[in-house]
Design a protein around this motif. Structure first.
Motif, PDB file in Angstrom:
ATOM      1  N   LYS A 104       0.841  -1.204   0.000  1.00  0.00           N
ATOM      2  CA  LYS A 104       0.000   0.000   0.000  1.00  0.00           C
ATOM      3  C   LYS A 104       0.872   1.248   0.000  1.00  0.00           C
ATOM      4  N   ALA A 105       1.962   1.190   0.774  1.00  0.00           N
ATOM      5  CA  ALA A 105       2.879   2.336   0.822  1.00  0.00           C
ATOM      6  C   ALA A 105       3.507   2.581  -0.546  1.00  0.00           C
ATOM      7  N   LEU A 106       3.839   1.497  -1.235  1.00  0.00           N
ATOM      8  CA  LEU A 106       4.445   1.629  -2.564  1.00  0.00           C
ATOM      9  C   LEU A 106       3.456   2.155  -3.593  1.00  0.00           C
ATOM     10  N   SER A 107       2.187   1.812  -3.407  1.00  0.00           N
ATOM     11  CA  SER A 107       1.178   2.309  -4.344  1.00  0.00           C
ATOM     12  C   SER A 107       1.051   3.825  -4.254  1.00  0.00           C
ATOM     13  N   VAL A 108       1.350   4.354  -3.068  1.00  0.00           N
ATOM     14  CA  VAL A 108       1.307   5.801  -2.853  1.00  0.00           C
ATOM     15  C   VAL A 108       2.636   6.442  -3.271  1.00  0.00           C
ATOM     16  N   SER A 109       3.741   5.776  -2.900  1.00  0.00           N
ATOM     17  CA  SER A 109       5.074   6.303  -3.209  1.00  0.00           C
ATOM     18  C   SER A 109       5.952   5.175  -3.765  1.00  0.00           C
ATOM     19  N   PRO A 110       5.961   4.972  -5.072  1.00  0.00           N
ATOM     20  CA  PRO A 110       6.665   3.843  -5.694  1.00  0.00           C
ATOM     21  C   PRO A 110       8.161   3.766  -5.410  1.00  0.00           C
ATOM     22  N   ASP A 111       8.778   4.897  -5.088  1.00  0.00           N
ATOM     23  CA  ASP A 111      10.219   4.891  -4.837  1.00  0.00           C
ATOM     24  C   ASP A 111      10.557   4.999  -3.339  1.00  0.00           C
ATOM     25  N   SER A 112       9.588   4.685  -2.504  1.00  0.00           N
ATOM     26  CA  SER A 112       9.843   4.736  -1.062  1.00  0.00           C
ATOM     27  C   SER A 112      10.861   3.663  -0.685  1.00  0.00           C
ATOM     28  N   LYS A 113      12.018   4.114  -0.236  1.00  0.00           N
ATOM     29  CA  LYS A 113      13.080   3.158   0.079  1.00  0.00           C
ATOM     30  C   LYS A 113      12.715   2.279   1.281  1.00  0.00           C
ATOM     31  N   ASN A 114      12.062   2.863   2.260  1.00  0.00           N
ATOM     32  CA  ASN A 114      11.649   2.070   3.422  1.00  0.00           C
ATOM     33  C   ASN A 114      10.659   0.982   3.020  1.00  0.00           C
ATOM     34  N   ALA A 115       9.721   1.327   2.142  1.00  0.00           N
ATOM     35  CA  ALA A 115       8.732   0.354   1.691  1.00  0.00           C
ATOM     36  C   ALA A 115       9.387  -0.748   0.849  1.00  0.00           C
ATOM     37  N   ILE A 116      10.306  -0.368  -0.009  1.00  0.00           N
ATOM     38  CA  ILE A 116      11.003  -1.351  -0.851  1.00  0.00           C
ATOM     39  C   ILE A 116      11.835  -2.284   0.024  1.00  0.00           C
ATOM     40  N   SER A 117      12.534  -1.694   1.016  1.00  0.00           N
ATOM     41  CA  SER A 117      13.329  -2.508   1.939  1.00  0.00           C
ATOM     42  C   SER A 117      12.434  -3.482   2.705  1.00  0.00           C
ATOM     43  N   GLY A 118      11.282  -2.982   3.160  1.00  0.00           N
ATOM     44  CA  GLY A 118      10.334  -3.851   3.873  1.00  0.00           C
ATOM     45  C   GLY A 118       9.803  -4.953   2.984  1.00  0.00           C
ATOM     46  N   MET A 119       9.518  -4.653   1.739  1.00  0.00           N
ATOM     47  CA  MET A 119       9.047  -5.675   0.791  1.00  0.00           C
ATOM     48  C   MET A 119      10.103  -6.754   0.582  1.00  0.00           C
ATOM     49  N   ALA A 120      11.373  -6.328   0.519  1.00  0.00           N
ATOM     50  CA  ALA A 120      12.463  -7.282   0.332  1.00  0.00           C
ATOM     51  C   ALA A 120      12.555  -8.245   1.519  1.00  0.00           C
ATOM     52  N   VAL A 121      12.491  -7.695   2.728  1.00  0.00           N
ATOM     53  CA  VAL A 121      12.617  -8.515   3.944  1.00  0.00           C
ATOM     54  C   VAL A 121      11.421  -9.444   4.113  1.00  0.00           C
ATOM     55  N   MET A 122      10.187  -8.896   3.967  1.00  0.00           N
ATOM     56  CA  MET A 122       8.984  -9.710   4.162  1.00  0.00           C
ATOM     57  C   MET A 122       8.848 -10.785   3.087  1.00  0.00           C
ATOM     58  N   SER A 123       9.255 -10.466   1.875  1.00  0.00           N
ATOM     59  CA  SER A 123       9.208 -11.473   0.801  1.00  0.00           C
ATOM     60  C   SER A 123      10.134 -12.644   1.122  1.00  0.00           C
ATOM     61  N   GLU A 124      11.305 -12.307   1.687  1.00  0.00           N
ATOM     62  CA  GLU A 124      12.242 -13.371   2.094  1.00  0.00           C
ATOM     63  C   GLU A 124      11.636 -14.224   3.206  1.00  0.00           C
ATOM     64  N   LYS A 125      10.980 -13.585   4.174  1.00  0.00           N
ATOM     65  CA  LYS A 125      10.362 -14.306   5.286  1.00  0.00           C
ATOM     66  C   LYS A 125       9.293 -15.281   4.793  1.00  0.00           C
ATOM     67  N   LEU A 126       8.604 -14.880   3.723  1.00  0.00           N
ATOM     68  CA  LEU A 126       7.529 -15.707   3.173  1.00  0.00           C
ATOM     69  C   LEU A 126       8.040 -16.727   2.161  1.00  0.00           C
ATOM     70  N   GLY A 127       9.369 -16.772   1.980  1.00  0.00           N
ATOM     71  CA  GLY A 127       9.942 -17.745   1.054  1.00  0.00           C
ATOM     72  C   GLY A 127       9.844 -17.344  -0.406  1.00  0.00           C
ATOM     73  N   ARG A 128       9.515 -16.090  -0.643  1.00  0.00           N
ATOM     74  CA  ARG A 128       9.413 -15.600  -2.026  1.00  0.00           C
ATOM     75  C   ARG A 128      10.762 -15.004  -2.435  1.00  0.00           C
ATOM     76  N   ASN A 129      11.706 -15.867  -2.662  1.00  0.00           N
ATOM     77  CA  ASN A 129      13.087 -15.428  -2.881  1.00  0.00           C
ATOM     78  C   ASN A 129      13.248 -14.559  -4.121  1.00  0.00           C
ATOM     79  N   ALA A 130      12.519 -14.908  -5.186  1.00  0.00           N
ATOM     80  CA  ALA A 130      12.653 -14.132  -6.423  1.00  0.00           C
ATOM     81  C   ALA A 130      12.174 -12.694  -6.205  1.00  0.00           C
TER      82      ALA A 130
END
Length: 285
Positions: free
Chosen positions: A14-40
């Motif tokens: 949701k944060a990215l939909s508002v601000s596509p270049d939000s570094k905090n949101a991108i970093s969070g997406m990277a970490v949470m995706s790893e936690k969920l096993g979505r390595n790609a």
């Protein structure tokens, strides 16, 4: 735990939909995706973050960590060396370097890096916890247990270390010990999502196993009772057959007539005498 990670991922989206270049949101997406096993997906977000800020050392370390988890070891080493070139005594970077050597099965170099960490800051022990996770990743459970034990010697009440210990205990298949380990995590972190989910799951599995064992015991007892009944029936059949034999013998005794028997015996004697007289007459003639 998965639902918590998914909820966090949704928030970052949701944060990215508002601000596509939000570094905090991108970093969070990277970490949470790893936690969920979505390595790609995790790698994609980490790469985007690096492109946005190639000189940010924190992002480089995060990217290296994700690369190690995805088994892209050479790419991870490139980012680690990039950080260490600018910060030779960066403990998180040295920690990652030690993890790299463990993943590539170069234990002697890993030990050397860990000695460097201890010489820089003896109070820093996070590398033992992270080393345990990397050893678990490559399937070396025994070595992982040694590292997490070292970590817990220094921080016996640390929920993160206790969680690693619980995860390793679960690999042994000992459900009761694993349940106790996760409960200990909750003792110091009552809202730990991973531990809460594990406790709920393990309690259900232990209850199901107990119910199954109870059913098996009942079945065994029923089978034993049926066997006893069959043995009793066999004994009854044998006793009945013996009884019939005895009755037949008694009936045979009841039918025996002494007078008839004596008459039959006398007739046999008379026949023998008659034969003897005839033989004597033939000899005299």
């Amino acid at each position: 735990a998965q639902s918590d990670f998914k909820g966090a991922l949704d928030s970052y989206q949701k944060a990215l939909s508002v601000s596509p270049d939000s570094k905090n949101a991108i970093s969070g997406m990277a970490v949470m995706s790893e936690k969920l096993g979505r390595n790609a997906d995790s790698l994609e977000f980490a790469q985007k973050l690096e492109q946005l800020e190639p000189e940010n050392l924190d992002y480089l370390k995060q990217y290296a960590d994700i690369l190690l988890s995805s088994n892209h070891f050479d790419a991870a080493l490139k980012r680690i060396n990039n950080v260490l070139h600018r910060e030779p005594k960066s403990l998180p970077a040295l920690n990652l370097l030690g993890q790299y050597y463990l993943c590539t099965e170069n234990d002697s170099k890993a030990d050397s890096v860990y000695r460097d960490i201890e010489s820089i800051n003896p109070a820093y022990v996070e590398h033992y916890r992270d080393a345990a996770m990397r050893c678990r990743q490559i399937g070396n459970v025994a070595k992982a247990q040694r590292y997490v034990s070292k970590y817990l010697e220094a921080k016996p009440e640390d929920p993160a270390g206790l969680l690693v210990y619980a995860m390793l205990t679960e690999l042994s298949g000992a459900k009761n010990s694993t349940l106790a380990a996760y409960n200990k995590v909750l003792k110091y972190d009552r809202y730990n999502a991973v531990a809460l989910e594990a406790v709920k799951r393990l309690k259900k599995e232990i209850a199901e196993k107990a119910a199954l064992m109870e059913e098996l015991e009942k079945s065994r007892q029923n089978d034993f009772s049926e066997d006893l009944s069959e043995v009793a029936l066999d004994i009854d059949d044998e006793q009945f057959e013996e009884s019939e034999k005895d009755e037949n013998s008694e009936k045979a005794g009841d039918d025996f007539d002494l007078d008839v028997w004596e008459s039959e015996q006398n007739m046999e004697i008379e026949e023998e005498n008659d034969d003897s007289m005839l033989d004597f007459a033939d000899e005299n003639l």
